[in-house]
Every structure is written in C-alpha cells, then in structure tokens.
Design a protein around this motif. Sequence first.
Motif, PDB file in Angstrom:
ATOM      1  N   LEU A 104      44.343  49.126  13.712  1.00  0.00           N
ATOM      2  CA  LEU A 104      44.530  49.995  14.876  1.00  0.00           C
ATOM      3  C   LEU A 104      44.464  49.133  16.121  1.00  0.00           C
ATOM      4  O   LEU A 104      43.402  48.643  16.488  1.00  0.00           O
ATOM      5  CB  LEU A 104      43.459  51.096  14.915  1.00  0.00           C
ATOM      6  CG  LEU A 104      43.325  51.959  13.649  1.00  0.00           C
ATOM      7  CD1 LEU A 104      42.233  53.002  13.841  1.00  0.00           C
ATOM      8  CD2 LEU A 104      44.654  52.619  13.319  1.00  0.00           C
ATOM      9  N   ARG A 105      45.618  48.951  16.765  1.00  0.00           N
ATOM     10  CA  ARG A 105      45.720  48.020  17.884  1.00  0.00           C
ATOM     11  C   ARG A 105      45.817  48.772  19.194  1.00  0.00           C
ATOM     12  O   ARG A 105      46.575  49.731  19.312  1.00  0.00           O
ATOM     13  CB  ARG A 105      46.932  47.115  17.689  1.00  0.00           C
ATOM     14  CG  ARG A 105      46.837  46.269  16.421  1.00  0.00           C
ATOM     15  CD  ARG A 105      48.171  45.652  16.059  1.00  0.00           C
ATOM     16  NE  ARG A 105      48.067  44.806  14.883  1.00  0.00           N
ATOM     17  CZ  ARG A 105      48.118  45.261  13.643  1.00  0.00           C
ATOM     18  NH1 ARG A 105      48.258  46.552  13.419  1.00  0.00           N
ATOM     19  NH2 ARG A 105      48.013  44.426  12.619  1.00  0.00           N
ATOM     20  N   ALA A 106      45.091  48.308  20.184  1.00  0.00           N
ATOM     21  CA  ALA A 106      45.028  49.003  21.476  1.00  0.00           C
ATOM     22  C   ALA A 106      46.397  49.131  22.123  1.00  0.00           C
ATOM     23  O   ALA A 106      46.653  50.070  22.882  1.00  0.00           O
ATOM     24  CB  ALA A 106      44.065  48.272  22.412  1.00  0.00           C
ATOM     25  N   GLY A 107      47.312  48.196  21.828  1.00  0.00           N
ATOM     26  CA  GLY A 107      48.610  48.224  22.480  1.00  0.00           C
ATOM     27  C   GLY A 107      49.678  48.983  21.723  1.00  0.00           C
ATOM     28  O   GLY A 107      50.803  49.118  22.199  1.00  0.00           O
ATOM     29  N   GLY A 108      49.355  49.502  20.539  1.00  0.00           N
ATOM     30  CA  GLY A 108      50.352  50.189  19.727  1.00  0.00           C
ATOM     31  C   GLY A 108      50.434  51.677  20.030  1.00  0.00           C
ATOM     32  O   GLY A 108      49.743  52.200  20.899  1.00  0.00           O
ATOM     33  N   SER A 109      51.302  52.343  19.293  1.00  0.00           N
ATOM     34  CA  SER A 109      51.468  53.783  19.446  1.00  0.00           C
ATOM     35  C   SER A 109      50.376  54.510  18.676  1.00  0.00           C
ATOM     36  O   SER A 109      50.277  54.376  17.445  1.00  0.00           O
ATOM     37  CB  SER A 109      52.845  54.216  18.937  1.00  0.00           C
ATOM     38  OG  SER A 109      52.923  55.614  18.844  1.00  0.00           O
ATOM     39  N   MET A 110      49.564  55.294  19.384  1.00  0.00           N
ATOM     40  CA  MET A 110      48.484  56.013  18.732  1.00  0.00           C
ATOM     41  C   MET A 110      49.030  57.065  17.764  1.00  0.00           C
ATOM     42  O   MET A 110      48.460  57.294  16.689  1.00  0.00           O
ATOM     43  CB  MET A 110      47.575  56.667  19.768  1.00  0.00           C
ATOM     44  CG  MET A 110      46.339  57.314  19.176  1.00  0.00           C
ATOM     45  SD  MET A 110      45.193  57.973  20.408  1.00  0.00           S
ATOM     46  CE  MET A 110      44.632  56.466  21.204  1.00  0.00           C
ATOM     47  N   GLU A 111      50.151  57.699  18.111  1.00  0.00           N
ATOM     48  CA  GLU A 111      50.737  58.723  17.244  1.00  0.00           C
ATOM     49  C   GLU A 111      51.166  58.131  15.910  1.00  0.00           C
ATOM     50  O   GLU A 111      50.926  58.717  14.840  1.00  0.00           O
ATOM     51  CB  GLU A 111      51.936  59.383  17.940  1.00  0.00           C
ATOM     52  CG  GLU A 111      51.594  60.292  19.111  1.00  0.00           C
ATOM     53  CD  GLU A 111      51.157  59.528  20.343  1.00  0.00           C
ATOM     54  OE1 GLU A 111      51.418  58.288  20.407  1.00  0.00           O
ATOM     55  OE2 GLU A 111      50.533  60.135  21.230  1.00  0.00           O
ATOM     56  N   GLU A 112      51.791  56.940  15.942  1.00  0.00           N
ATOM     57  CA  GLU A 112      52.207  56.292  14.698  1.00  0.00           C
ATOM     58  C   GLU A 112      51.003  55.896  13.855  1.00  0.00           C
ATOM     59  O   GLU A 112      51.034  56.017  12.618  1.00  0.00           O
ATOM     60  CB  GLU A 112      53.058  55.065  15.015  1.00  0.00           C
ATOM     61  CG  GLU A 112      54.406  55.387  15.639  1.00  0.00           C
ATOM     62  CD  GLU A 112      55.210  54.147  15.949  1.00  0.00           C
ATOM     63  OE1 GLU A 112      54.711  53.033  15.653  1.00  0.00           O
ATOM     64  OE2 GLU A 112      56.326  54.274  16.481  1.00  0.00           O
ATOM     65  N   GLU A 113      49.946  55.418  14.508  1.00  0.00           N
ATOM     66  CA  GLU A 113      48.741  55.038  13.767  1.00  0.00           C
ATOM     67  C   GLU A 113      48.098  56.260  13.117  1.00  0.00           C
ATOM     68  O   GLU A 113      47.620  56.188  11.977  1.00  0.00           O
ATOM     69  CB  GLU A 113      47.764  54.337  14.707  1.00  0.00           C
ATOM     70  CG  GLU A 113      48.250  52.963  15.176  1.00  0.00           C
ATOM     71  CD  GLU A 113      47.336  52.325  16.207  1.00  0.00           C
ATOM     72  OE1 GLU A 113      47.464  51.109  16.434  1.00  0.00           O
ATOM     73  OE2 GLU A 113      46.492  53.031  16.786  1.00  0.00           O
ATOM     74  N   ILE A 114      48.090  57.369  13.821  1.00  0.00           N
ATOM     75  CA  ILE A 114      47.508  58.595  13.260  1.00  0.00           C
ATOM     76  C   ILE A 114      48.304  59.055  12.050  1.00  0.00           C
ATOM     77  O   ILE A 114      47.732  59.478  11.027  1.00  0.00           O
ATOM     78  CB  ILE A 114      47.460  59.698  14.342  1.00  0.00           C
ATOM     79  CG1 ILE A 114      46.408  59.339  15.402  1.00  0.00           C
ATOM     80  CG2 ILE A 114      47.144  61.055  13.721  1.00  0.00           C
ATOM     81  CD1 ILE A 114      46.357  60.293  16.577  1.00  0.00           C
TER      82      ILE A 114
END
Length: 431
Positions: A104-114
């Motif tokens: 889980l990367r701070a710069g990525g898309s939170m929706e995709e990670e979820i």
Amino acid sequence: MSLEKLKLSKRLTATMTELGYLAPKEIQSRCISRILGGQDVIAIAPEGAGKTTTYVLSTLMKLKFTTDEAPKFLILAPNEERIDEIVDKFFQLSKNKSLRIIGLRAGGSMEEEIEELVDGKDIVVATPNRARAIYLKLALNLNRIQTLIIDDADEIIKQGMQNPVRELAESCGKVQHLVYSTVEHQKLYDMIGNFMNENQALVEIEDLENETVDTLDLLLYQVPNFTTKINLLNHLLQDKEVFQKVVVFVNSKLTAQKLASSLFSNSKEEIAILNPLFYDDFGFEDIEDFEENNHSRVLIIARENTSNVDLSAIPFIFEFELPNEKEEFLNHLVKNETNADTVVLTFTTDLELPMVRKIEQAVGKKMELLDLPDNLLIYNPNTDKKKKVNQEIQDDPSRGGAFHQKKESNAKTFNYGGGEKAKMTMKQKKK
C-alpha cells in the motif's frame, strides 16, 4: 552454523542456497526460532545485518494456504522505497508468483488498493499513515492479523508516524509483534511500550566491519534536543586554553548563521562563519584566513555547497549536526601525519543515532560515549519554551543536570589538558 540449523522448510533452504546464503547471519540464528515460537521480538541491528530476510523467512514459514480474504501479516515500513524492497524480497525468497501480498503506497490509487484487498491478501506491506487511512475506510481488516511487523522503526519515528503505529497495533489486538531498528532509544519504547507482550525478547547485533579504519579520536555526546546541543557547545567552549581553534560542522548555511548568533562571544571576530550567508555576519572565504586570525577561535562550516576543506591544522572538530550521508562525515576522519592529534566531538540526538551507527559500522569501531557535564543546562521544551538559551547560560550557568542518570560503574570524570597546539587529552581519574 549451517542453514539447516534454522529448521526452515526444504524449499526455503534450497532457495537460500541458490541465492548464495551458505550460512545464516547472526540475527537470523538468534531470532527465527523465537519468532516461530510465537515470541515478541525487538531486534536492534545495523544496515546489512539481515533484518528483512529474517522476518521474510519467518513469515513464509508461518504462512499457511487459505482462501480467507483477511490478511494475516501486517508489515509497516517508512516509505514506498522500503515497501517495494520488502515485497521484492518476499517474491525472491518464496519463488511464488501467486503470493498473496500487496504494498500500500502513499502515492498510489487508494481505490485500486482497496479493490485488491477485497480480492484477498495474506500479507500487507504499508506505511503507517496509508494503512491507517485505508483501515478507517473499513477496507483493511485487522481482525485476523497474526503478526504485526514494524520495519525500520527508527525511520518511522524520525518521520513522526508513531501515533498511526500505536493505533494500528491496538486495532490488531493480541498478536505477535516484531520490531526492527538500527538503534535502541527511549523514543522507540515510547512508541511500542503499550502493545508489546511481556515475554518480549531483545536481540542486539553489533555487526562492525572486520577491518578497523585508523581514524582520529572519535568522542560522542548524546543529548535530548538541538537547544541542549547549543548549551553543550557553549559550555565546552568556555575553556579557551584548550579550545583555541575549533571547527564546527552543521548542515545548512542558515543553521550556521543561527548557531553563530547563539554562541557566547567576547568579540565580533571570535565566532566566524566560512562563506557566511548574510553580509553582516563575520566570516572568512577560506580556512587559511581563519587559522591566521588570532582573534577568531571558532569557525562554523555548513556542508551545504562546501567542498572538501583542509582541516589538518585544526585540533578540534565538532560535528554539531550529522549529515544525511555518512561519506560526508567520513571524508575528514582518516588519521595521517598532519592531523594525528585532532579530536572529533560528535553531538547526537536520538533521531541521529542511526547515522552514528552507520559511521561506526563503516570504520569498524565504536565512538567513545562521554557523560554530559553535571552542570549542563538541559533544555526541556515543555517548561522552557519562552526562555532564551543564551540568557540562561549567562544568568545562571550552574542550573540544570545531566541528561541521564549515570550508573555508578559508568561514572567518569575527565580532565582537559592543553598544550602548544591546544590538544585535548581525556583521562579517567583513578578512584
């Protein structure tokens, strides 16, 4: 000791052998059996000691095949670079391209990670802030976590992420905790003290280089904060017979200017700056002018935009701030015929201790830790916010106390001895 002694699976042992690991490192031989036995572990070891490999192997040994969507292992790391390194290490050692792991990367898309988390993951690697944010969105299920791993705890503390770590640990409940750090200090225990299990094991590894570099005398003062550094420097510089010519290193030109204005001086020329930031500040364009000036005693040098400086004629070097890269510290430590009597005094706070350990590892020996002077004024930000440091020193130099309680066996009394070159010898009095 052979790899078989770690009692890893045959597959992991074969993988380690293929990668060139013929024998376990000390941290692996001392930690893996404790981890597999379910014990909480605090591991203190320098970079390159094998901390990441230790908990990756342990996690892969404990990982069981399951179709459960909730993760079983949560690994907290300080930044995206470390997250990528940890995920890559898992794939390297497991040789399983289908390993259910996510970073889980701070710069990525939170929706995709979820969405990925919903599909089901066994191992989650994240920064504390990112993990907390996704947890608060009810997308990170911590109810099935078996092991919470805190990687590079000292860097997490340096970045001020202690509160998210505490909140996540409390949300995980009763789980196994593994904490890895390059240094051990009070701020570390302030972060983890409330959630570690009572049977925790502390494993300390001092992995110094086999070859010792012949360096100048390296002395270390550990202080609680920046203001106390100023107090300590003022305190030591009061001995003008010893400290006749001194160079003080800081990181930035702005810090050099602020430090110069904070040091007690009887004359304008006593405290100088190399290539000062402001026109009104007294200083020199090269160190030779400082050496020839009989009125100037202290030269403050900012590493910022400053190339190598010839310090061979300087008897005392104060490392007031530690650089971001150890090479900037090491480039003037090697002893030779011209600087053999030079003494290097380093001031460090808890947050700078990781750099001290890197330097010690590089030169193959420990710096000598000195007790703080008994009458040193220790700045307490909770009670002294409105006080002026220089005014306190002038008004009442006897106030304050040592930063830490000295053990009787470690109590030392040092004498300063001066000579024509004003070098310092520090000898322990015989009782």
